[in-house]
Design an enzyme around this catalytic site. Structure first.
Site, PDB file in Angstrom:
ATOM      1  N   ASP A  31       0.935  -1.141   0.029  1.00 39.78           N
ATOM      2  CA  ASP A  31      -0.128   0.137   0.096  1.00 39.78           C
ATOM      3  C   ASP A  31       0.961   1.375   0.022  1.00 39.78           C
ATOM      4  O   ASP A  31       1.989   1.151   0.626  1.00 39.78           O
ATOM      5  CB  ASP A  31      -0.989  -0.188   1.259  1.00 39.78           C
ATOM      6  CG  ASP A  31      -2.245   0.989   1.048  1.00 39.78           C
ATOM      7  OD1 ASP A  31      -3.175   0.477   1.161  1.00 39.78           O
ATOM      8  OD2 ASP A  31      -1.934   2.299   0.775  1.00 39.78           O
ATOM      9  N   LYS A 205     -20.441  -6.820 -11.889  1.00 38.74           N
ATOM     10  CA  LYS A 205     -20.446  -5.954 -10.663  1.00 38.74           C
ATOM     11  C   LYS A 205     -21.182  -4.796 -10.914  1.00 38.74           C
ATOM     12  O   LYS A 205     -22.356  -4.611  -9.952  1.00 38.74           O
ATOM     13  CB  LYS A 205     -18.987  -5.796 -10.551  1.00 38.74           C
ATOM     14  CG  LYS A 205     -18.893  -4.561  -9.260  1.00 38.74           C
ATOM     15  CD  LYS A 205     -19.022  -5.171  -7.918  1.00 38.74           C
ATOM     16  CE  LYS A 205     -18.804  -4.239  -6.830  1.00 38.74           C
ATOM     17  NZ  LYS A 205     -19.438  -5.055  -5.739  1.00 38.74           N
ATOM     18  N   LEU A 251     -35.554  -6.253  -0.533  1.00 43.17           N
ATOM     19  CA  LEU A 251     -36.953  -5.450  -0.514  1.00 43.17           C
ATOM     20  C   LEU A 251     -37.169  -5.033   0.918  1.00 43.17           C
ATOM     21  O   LEU A 251     -37.378  -3.859   1.052  1.00 43.17           O
ATOM     22  CB  LEU A 251     -37.904  -6.352  -0.885  1.00 43.17           C
ATOM     23  CG  LEU A 251     -38.086  -6.730  -2.500  1.00 43.17           C
ATOM     24  CD1 LEU A 251     -39.155  -8.005  -2.525  1.00 43.17           C
ATOM     25  CD2 LEU A 251     -38.280  -5.666  -3.276  1.00 43.17           C
ATOM     26  N   CYS A 261     -34.139   5.442  12.121  1.00 45.56           N
ATOM     27  CA  CYS A 261     -35.212   6.408  12.835  1.00 45.56           C
ATOM     28  C   CYS A 261     -34.942   6.509  14.447  1.00 45.56           C
ATOM     29  O   CYS A 261     -34.251   5.266  14.694  1.00 45.56           O
ATOM     30  CB  CYS A 261     -36.497   5.930  12.691  1.00 45.56           C
ATOM     31  SG  CYS A 261     -37.294   6.241  11.081  1.00 45.56           S
TER      32      CYS A 261
HETATM   33  N1  LIG Z   1     -15.486  -1.630   0.544  1.00 44.32           N
HETATM   34  C1  LIG Z   1     -16.456  -2.530   0.139  1.00 44.32           C
HETATM   35  O1  LIG Z   1     -17.416  -2.782   0.727  1.00 44.32           O
HETATM   36  C2  LIG Z   1     -16.184  -2.950  -1.219  1.00 44.32           C
HETATM   37  C3  LIG Z   1     -17.001  -4.152  -1.571  1.00 44.32           C
HETATM   38  C4  LIG Z   1     -16.755  -4.406  -2.908  1.00 44.32           C
HETATM   39  C5  LIG Z   1     -15.852  -3.481  -3.964  1.00 44.32           C
HETATM   40  N2  LIG Z   1     -15.140  -2.746  -3.499  1.00 44.32           N
HETATM   41  C6  LIG Z   1     -14.196  -1.890  -4.246  1.00 44.32           C
HETATM   42  O2  LIG Z   1     -12.832  -2.399  -3.950  1.00 44.32           O
HETATM   43  C7  LIG Z   1     -11.930  -1.328  -4.128  1.00 44.32           C
HETATM   44  C8  LIG Z   1     -11.189  -0.825  -2.944  1.00 44.32           C
HETATM   45  O3  LIG Z   1     -12.326  -0.609  -1.982  1.00 44.32           O
HETATM   46  P1  LIG Z   1     -11.907  -0.542  -0.497  1.00 44.32           P
HETATM   47  O4  LIG Z   1     -13.120  -0.122   0.254  1.00 44.32           O
HETATM   48  O5  LIG Z   1     -11.119  -1.777  -0.153  1.00 44.32           O
HETATM   49  O6  LIG Z   1     -10.920   0.891  -0.631  1.00 44.32           O
HETATM   50  P2  LIG Z   1     -10.122   1.662   0.385  1.00 44.32           P
HETATM   51  O7  LIG Z   1     -10.052   3.075   0.123  1.00 44.32           O
HETATM   52  O8  LIG Z   1     -10.451   1.265   2.115  1.00 44.32           O
HETATM   53  O9  LIG Z   1      -8.538   0.918   0.215  1.00 44.32           O
HETATM   54  C9  LIG Z   1      -7.841   1.249  -0.646  1.00 44.32           C
HETATM   55  C10 LIG Z   1      -6.431   1.250  -0.482  1.00 44.32           C
HETATM   56  O10 LIG Z   1      -5.635   1.354  -1.918  1.00 44.32           O
HETATM   57  C11 LIG Z   1      -4.411   2.200  -1.275  1.00 44.32           C
HETATM   58  N3  LIG Z   1      -3.870   2.445  -2.654  1.00 44.32           N
HETATM   59  C12 LIG Z   1      -4.428   3.575  -3.412  1.00 44.32           C
HETATM   60  N4  LIG Z   1      -3.472   3.809  -4.579  1.00 44.32           N
HETATM   61  C13 LIG Z   1      -2.595   2.753  -4.449  1.00 44.32           C
HETATM   62  C14 LIG Z   1      -1.531   2.452  -5.244  1.00 44.32           C
HETATM   63  N5  LIG Z   1      -1.173   3.028  -6.383  1.00 44.32           N
HETATM   64  N6  LIG Z   1      -0.677   1.608  -4.884  1.00 44.32           N
HETATM   65  C15 LIG Z   1      -1.016   0.705  -3.587  1.00 44.32           C
HETATM   66  N7  LIG Z   1      -1.969   1.018  -2.814  1.00 44.32           N
HETATM   67  C16 LIG Z   1      -2.815   2.080  -3.257  1.00 44.32           C
HETATM   68  C17 LIG Z   1      -4.990   3.239  -0.567  1.00 44.32           C
HETATM   69  O11 LIG Z   1      -3.796   3.625   0.286  1.00 44.32           O
HETATM   70  C18 LIG Z   1      -6.062   2.348   0.348  1.00 44.32           C
HETATM   71  O12 LIG Z   1      -5.287   1.592   1.518  1.00 44.32           O
HETATM   72  C19 LIG Z   1     -12.979  -0.024  -4.865  1.00 44.32           C
HETATM   73  O13 LIG Z   1     -12.835  -0.173  -6.180  1.00 44.32           O
HETATM   74  C20 LIG Z   1     -14.201  -0.539  -4.332  1.00 44.32           C
HETATM   75  O14 LIG Z   1     -15.251   0.177  -5.042  1.00 44.32           O
HETATM   76  C21 LIG Z   1     -15.258  -2.042  -2.181  1.00 44.32           C
END
Ligand SMILES: NC(=O)c1ccc[n+]([C@@H]2O[C@H](COP(=O)([O-])OP(=O)(O)OC[C@H]3O[C@@H](n4cnc5c(N)ncnc54)[C@H](O)[C@@H]3O)[C@@H](O)[C@H]2O)c1
Length: 882
Positions: A31, A205, A251, A261
């Site tokens: 990260d 998705k 639903l 609420c």
């Molecule tokens: N959170 C959910 O419930 C969920 C569920 C399904 C899908 N998603 C999708 O998954 C993806 C990630 O979601 P999340 O909730 O884990 O996001 P998040 O923001 O919690 O985590 C993303 C991480 O990526 C890191 N990051 C950003 N750029 C980077 C890079 N170039 N190299 C390395 N690390 C980098 C950030 O520092 C961060 O820690 C998104 O596309 C989201 O839409 C999320």
């Protein structure tokens, strides 16, 4: 065992990494957030997700899970690189893919052999191709295959969702690479869908999300309609869900999700119509539409300030299910639905996510809210004790009757009566009204009760002390038509308070008797007029169980709030040394929850965070609310709450403290905020109405005991979208669902244009006007929008509806309302089916066609068979089918 690099340590990345490690793989997480990685290396979780800490710890210890900020530590030697970085929304609402692009280019830089690059971030179709291009451009030496593997986990149950997914979806142009990714999931025993190209997996998705949002949006709309027709939306959803083709999930969530609420007894301070009142939420709901500019006391998270902000929405809905009692330190409690959000130190959390360790705000020092009342008019309370002005005898001030002769009273009074009036120096209030004489400095009484009271009372410190003493020691009894207000004190030790009440009334010319009986010494005032004011205007309550702080206090200056508090405390409160000293505690108890709420808020206004404990004494059948103030600074701030004679010893005791002891249980932050820790959340079943409130701007409001809660999420989709916007989160799908709804109406116009070339001069007939068949309800009816657009475009509009004609005539005066469908068709260039009334299904289509100038039908409800219509010679357009 496979070697896996996971890019991004967020909810998705970290969960994926920990779970894959637990399945036996060697996982390395990268990260760019150094702080996050440092935390993880120390075994600390960057966010809360049940079970994740244990899973990370176990696999880190087993050497299967590693964290780094460098791609070089993770990618070389890996078979898979899973991209799970953020995809925030870009300026135009689209997904910002720059993080995905950056991750792909860093992977390309670091890879040293063949690699399968897996995209788990939620991205729009075609993103996989972009990732392929980046990999190819930066590192063409090593072969890389890109696979889409969207993630469906939900925060809060992420591990469970990952380990037991409903399905795993993988898709790639490279079948072998897709199958290799599927192998990672083989131990999970979940259905795996491998799609033959990457776009299909990417699309799954987006389509799934859009569909779920549509279901929510859909059921919310059903709920809104249900409310209007008196149906039970929950049962409607249940009935729908029993249909196997529909199914129950999402639903119910639609209703619940959109309807967080609070229970109706929770209170808010509202400002509207120049007055500030402390009222339960159930009352806000009934007043919301009646009072324009209704505002509610709110706490603004960004500035940690307290101010009145407008109420945007107030709703009620029936609820059956679990409710949550959020309990905090300092004894604040709030009852709400499990999905009700709270402002916490770490951002917004839902009630059922709260636990020990979360801090929620208490608002202090509310601003002065409105112009304070400086003088009360006792006549304002007459109706409360069933008196009319004719029942009131008024004795005008001496100078008013000085020099008045019986003859000069003649216009309003018979001469005999005029003599009597002048002799007695008193008359009925209606007589005074008729004579137009001044009421100032008059005294009032009733014909049957001799106690005279002034017309007006100054709202000064002395007055608020008497009010405080009444809340502590007073009650008001009715005996036939008599009203008797009394303040009861101990025989000894409270002589000064007895004298204070007696002399206060004496100063205002009110006869107050001091009566001694076995248990107490009471100051008694028998006056129906005064009782009407006391109970009806000040609304102080008849006895200790229904006592409450008067609403007029909220706009008063601080010294008056202090005077009320001191009166109350000296009447009913006590002080003591904690464990023999030197710390001091001030304590009082009441059986009235409304009074307790008011006292906590008044104390907060003077800057004191009091604690509250609810308990029952052995003899009592009611709860007592114990309010306590402790801490050297707070006690010093409240010295006037204790008798003057005790103040010196309290100060002496506090001075002995080596270090000034502050109360535990809360932390102050600036002028307006104290944070209290959540201690517990208790669940219990509930069936009844629940209420929601939406305050734009702050998105929070101050509720019972000055505890701050976040806005409810209203069930209205548009409002929910607005809430989301408030969190800097753009709910694309909600907007899409709303836009689709809106666009659906305009689709009809587009189709008409396409069939008729141009609209000006055309005659368009609308079949149906009501929102739906079998009703005359025109609210939110698409016919209104359609007709208005057609008229604005220069078309002539004609319409018929079996039930909604009257309402429609008012709403759409420019539309010609005719007697039946055939009259609509006569000479029309096109017909639009707007509402699917059964009688439109039974029309004689051949006759209809003959009557029309041009045989064009736009079937907005898909009630006709396209093939049949074509055979009859119509130009037929349905929705989503031709
Ligand atoms: N959170 C959910 O419930 C969920 C569920 C399904 C899908 N998603 C999708 O998954 C993806 C990630 O979601 P999340 O909730 O884990 O996001 P998040 O923001 O919690 O985590 C993303 C991480 O990526 C890191 N990051 C950003 N750029 C980077 C890079 N170039 N190299 C390395 N690390 C980098 C950030 O520092 C961060 O820690 C998104 O596309 C989201 O839409 C999320």
């Amino acid at each position: 065992m496979s070697k896996v690099a996971v890019i991004g340590a967020g909810y998705v990345g970290l969960t994926t990494a920990a779970c894959l490690a637990d399945l036996g793989n060697d996982v390395r997480v990268v990260d760019v957030d150094q702080h996050k990685i440092a935390q993880l290396q120390r075994g600390k979780m960057p966010f809360y997700e049940p079970g994740l800490a244990e899973l990370v710890e176990r696999n880190t210890k087993a050497g299967r899970l590693h964290f780094s900020t460098s791609y070089v530590d993770a990618v070389p030697g890996a078979e898979y690189a899973i991209i799970a970085v953020s995809t925030p929304e870009g300026e135009g609402g689209e997904a910002d893919l720059s993080y995905v692009e950056a991750a792909a280019s860093s992977i390309a830089d670091a890879m040293d052999g063949p690699l399968v690059v897996v995209n788990k971030s939620t991205v729009p179709p075609l993103t996989g191709d972009m990732v392929s291009r980046v990999l190819q451009k930066i590192n063409s030496r090593q072969p890389a295959a890109v696979v889409s593997n969207p993630e469906f986990l939900r925060e809060g149950s992420a591990i469970q969702d990952f380990m037991h997914p409903d399905r795993v979806v993988v898709g790639s142009h490279d079948r072998e690479a897709a199958e290799k990714v599927a192998k990672l999931y083989a131990p999970l025993d979940a259905p795996v869908l491998i799609t033959p190209n990457i776009y299909t997996a990417e699309m799954v998705k987006y389509a799934s999300n859009a569909f779920l949002a549509t279901r929510i949006s859909f059921i919310n709309e059903i709920a809104r309609i249900s409310e209007r027709v008196g149906a039970d939306a929950k049962l409607v959803a249940e009935g729908m869900g029993l249909d196997k083709r529909i199914g129950p999930s999402f639903l119910d969530a639609g209703i619940g999700y959109g309807g967080s609420c609070l229970l109706g007894h929770e209170t808010v301070l509202v400002r509207g119509g120049d007055a500030v009142r402390l009222i339960p939420l159930s009352q806000v709901f009934t007043e919301f539409s009646a009072i324009e500019d209704l505002e509610v006391l709110a706490w603004v998270p960004e500035t940690r300030s307290v101010e009145y902000l407008p109420v945007r929405t107030a709703t009620v809905r029936p609820y059956e299910g679990e409710i949550i009692e959020v309990r905090t330190k300092m004894g604040r409690r709030v009852l709400c639905t499990p999905d009700h959000p709270f402002a916490t130190r770490k951002g917004v959390k839902l009630a059922d996510q709260l636990g020990p360790g979360d801090w929620v705000p208490i608002a202090t020092r509310a601003p002065s809210a409105a112009a304070p009342i400086t003088e009360f008019n006792l006549l304002d309370g007459l109706t409360h004790v069933n008196l009319t002005r004719a029942d009131v005898i008024v004795r005008p001030a001496n100078e008013v009757l000085a020099g008045v002769t019986p003859r000069s009273l003649k216009p309003a009074l018979a001469i005999g009566r005029a003599h009597n009036v002048l002799r007695a120096g008193a008359m009925r209030l209606t007589e005074l009204d008729a004579l137009g004489l001044a009421l100032d400095r008059s005294t009032l009484k009733t014909a049957r009760n001799g106690t005279e009271v002034p017309v007006r009372l100054q709202a000064d410190e002395a007055f608020w002390r008497i009010v405080g003493l009444y809340l502590a020691e007073g009650h008001c009894t009715r005996d036939g038509s008599r009203e008797r207000m009394q303040w009861s004190f101990n025989h000894t030790g409270e002589e000064d308070l007895i004298e204070e009440v007696r002399s206060f009334w004496a100063r205002h010319g009110v006869k107050a008797d001091v009566r001694h009986n076995l248990t107490a010494t009471s100051v008694v005032v028998s006056s129906r007029v005064l009782a009407g004011f006391w109970l009806g205007v000040l609304n102080l309550g008849r006895n200790c169980n229904d006592a409450r702080v008067p609403d007029s206090i909220w706009a008063q200056p601080l010294e008056h709030k202090r005077a009320l508090l001191s009166g109350y405390w000296q009447g009913d409160g006590s002080w003591s040394l904690i464990n023999g000293g030197p710390s001091v505690i001030l304590e009082c108890g009441t059986t009235s929850p409304m009074l307790a709420d008011g006292l906590l808020r008044l104390l907060a206004d003077v800057g004191v965070v009091a604690s509250m404990r609810v308990g029952r004494t052995a003899k009592s059948t009611r709860d007592t609310y114990w309010i306590r103030c402790s801490g050297a600074d707070q006690v010093e701030n409240l010295l006037e709450l204790v008798p003057e004679t005790d103040r010196e010893s309290i100060v002496a005791s506090i001075t002995k403290e080596k270090k000034r002891i502050a109360p535990t249980g809360y932390r102050r932050e600036g002028e307006n905020t104290a944070w209290v820790r959540v201690v517990d959340v208790k669940r219990r079943p509930f069936a009844g109405p629940v209420y929601s409130l939406e305050v734009p701007g702050a998105h929070t409001f101050v509720t019972t005991g000055s505890l701050v809660t976040h806005n409810c999420f209203p069930k209205d989709v548009a409002a929910l979208a607005a809430v989301a916007e408030g969190f800097d989160y753009h709910p694309e799908l909600l907007h899409a669902v709303m836009d689709i709804n809106r666009d659906q109406r305009m689709l009809v116009i587009d189709k008409l244009r396409a069939c008729l070339d141009e609209l000006p001069g055309c005659v368009i007939g609308l079949l149906g006007l009501a929102f739906k068949p079998n009703t005359d309800d025109m609210r939110e009816a698409p016919s209104v929008d359609i007709a208005k657009v057609l008229l604005a475009a220069g078309a002539e509009v004609r319409a018929y509806d079996p039930a909604a004609m009257e309402r429609s005539k008012m709403l759409l005066p420019g539309v010609e309302h005719v007697k039946d469908a055939y009259a609509v068709a006569a000479g029309a260039d096109a017909l639009v089916v707007v509402t699917e009334w059964n009688e439109f299904r039974q029309l004689d289509m051949a006759r209809l066609k003959q009557l029309m100038r041009r045989p064009v039908i736009v079937d907005g409800r898909n009630i006709y068979d396209p093939a049949v219509m074509k055979n009859l010679g119509f130009t037929y357009r349905g929705i989503g089918r031709e």
